[in-house]
Design a protein around this motif. Sequence first.
Motif, mmCIF file in Angstrom:
data_model
loop_
_atom_site.group_PDB
_atom_site.id
_atom_site.type_symbol
_atom_site.label_atom_id
_atom_site.label_comp_id
_atom_site.label_asym_id
_atom_site.label_seq_id
_atom_site.Cartn_x
_atom_site.Cartn_y
_atom_site.Cartn_z
ATOM 1 N N VAL A 57 0.867 -1.174 0.000
ATOM 2 C CA VAL A 57 0.000 0.000 0.000
ATOM 3 C C VAL A 57 0.906 1.226 0.000
ATOM 4 C CG1 VAL A 57 -1.807 1.241 1.223
ATOM 5 C CG2 VAL A 57 -1.762 -1.274 1.291
ATOM 6 N N VAL A 58 0.787 2.049 -1.040
ATOM 7 C CA VAL A 58 1.658 3.215 -1.156
ATOM 8 C C VAL A 58 0.852 4.469 -1.468
ATOM 9 C CG1 VAL A 58 3.681 1.888 -1.884
ATOM 10 C CG2 VAL A 58 2.106 2.787 -3.616
ATOM 11 N N ARG B 255 -5.187 8.826 0.477
ATOM 12 C CA ARG B 255 -5.681 9.228 1.797
ATOM 13 C C ARG B 255 -5.088 8.277 2.836
ATOM 14 N NH1 ARG B 255 -6.700 12.907 -0.946
ATOM 15 N NH2 ARG B 255 -8.575 14.176 -1.042
ATOM 16 N N PHE B 256 -5.423 8.491 4.118
ATOM 17 C CA PHE B 256 -4.848 7.675 5.182
ATOM 18 C C PHE B 256 -5.234 6.205 5.046
ATOM 19 C CE2 PHE B 256 -5.122 11.782 7.732
ATOM 20 C CZ PHE B 256 -3.770 12.074 7.600
ATOM 21 N N SER B 257 -6.521 5.927 4.895
ATOM 22 C CA SER B 257 -6.973 4.537 4.857
ATOM 23 C C SER B 257 -6.695 3.882 3.505
ATOM 24 C CB SER B 257 -8.466 4.453 5.151
ATOM 25 O OG SER B 257 -8.904 3.115 4.984
ATOM 26 N N ALA B 258 -6.199 2.645 3.565
ATOM 27 C CA ALA B 258 -5.999 1.875 2.337
ATOM 28 C C ALA B 258 -7.331 1.490 1.695
ATOM 29 C CB ALA B 258 -5.183 0.624 2.639
ATOM 30 N N PHE B 259 -8.418 1.623 2.441
ATOM 31 C CA PHE B 259 -9.746 1.281 1.920
ATOM 32 C C PHE B 259 -10.443 2.464 1.252
ATOM 33 C CE2 PHE B 259 -9.125 -2.023 5.121
ATOM 34 C CZ PHE B 259 -9.607 -3.149 4.473
ATOM 35 N N PHE B 260 -10.019 3.685 1.564
ATOM 36 C CA PHE B 260 -10.759 4.867 1.113
ATOM 37 C C PHE B 260 -10.522 5.127 -0.373
ATOM 38 C CE2 PHE B 260 -11.424 9.395 0.385
ATOM 39 C CZ PHE B 260 -12.672 9.572 0.939
ATOM 40 N N ASN B 261 -11.620 5.063 -1.159
ATOM 41 C CA ASN B 261 -11.571 5.317 -2.604
ATOM 42 C C ASN B 261 -10.561 4.433 -3.341
ATOM 43 O OD1 ASN B 261 -13.655 7.111 -2.755
ATOM 44 N ND2 ASN B 261 -12.384 8.926 -2.969
ATOM 45 N N THR B 262 -10.392 3.191 -2.854
ATOM 46 C CA THR B 262 -9.543 2.217 -3.560
ATOM 47 C C THR B 262 -10.376 0.948 -3.790
ATOM 48 O OG1 THR B 262 -8.674 0.985 -1.646
ATOM 49 C CG2 THR B 262 -7.545 3.060 -2.216
#
Length: 196
Positions: free
Chosen positions: A56-57, A109-116
Motif C-alpha cells: 500500500v503506497v 488518503r490515510f486509509s488503504a480502503f478509502f476510494n480504492t
Amino acid sequence: MASGKWRNTALLVIDMQNDFILPGGPMHVGGAQAIVPNVIKAVEVARNRGIPIIWVVREHDPSGRDAELFRRHLYSPGKPKPTSKGSVGAELVDGLVIEEGDYKLVKTRFSAFFNTNLHSYLQSNGITSLVITGVQTPNCIRQTVFDAVAWNYQPVTIIVDATAAATPEIHTSNIFDMKNIGVITAMLEEWCESGH
C-alpha cells in the motif's frame, strides 16, 4: 497460495516509502527507519507461508491536486512534493521489493480502503484476515485498521514492532486504542513463531 491457517490471510505493507522512512524526507516519521528490518522479515515470513503481500503506497500527482486539502501547501512551487508519482521519494525503501505475484495498491488518503479497490480485491481473493505493518501508527495504520474492523475482517493483526510513529508514546497509545477494538497486537517474533 497459502494453505491451512494462512489460506485467508494477506499482509499489508503500508507506506514504507523513502519520503516517510529516510531522515530528511519531507514526510519523515521519527520511528520509521528502525522498523525496516522487521518489515523485511515480516515480508519474508509471509512469502514463506504463501501469504499474499499487498504493498500500500501513497502516490500523488506532482501538483498535489489529489492530496488532502490540509496538505496541498506541500506541493507549492519550490517544495519537495512528497510521494509524487515517479519520484525517488515515492519508491519503497531499500530492502523492500515488489515481486511477481504481489499486489501494489495506490492510495491518496490515510486509509488503504478509502476510494480504492482494496475491499473488492480482498473479497474476490477470499481474504478475511489481515496482518498490518508499516507507518505511521496514528494515521495510515490506524485508519486502515479501523476500516478493516468496520468491514468485518477477522482477525486483524498489527505487528507492533513492524509499525511505527513519530514517537514511541504516540505509537504505544495508538496500539492501545486498536487493541481495545479487538485487534491482535503481536510482536514480530511472536507472529513468526505462531502466528495469528
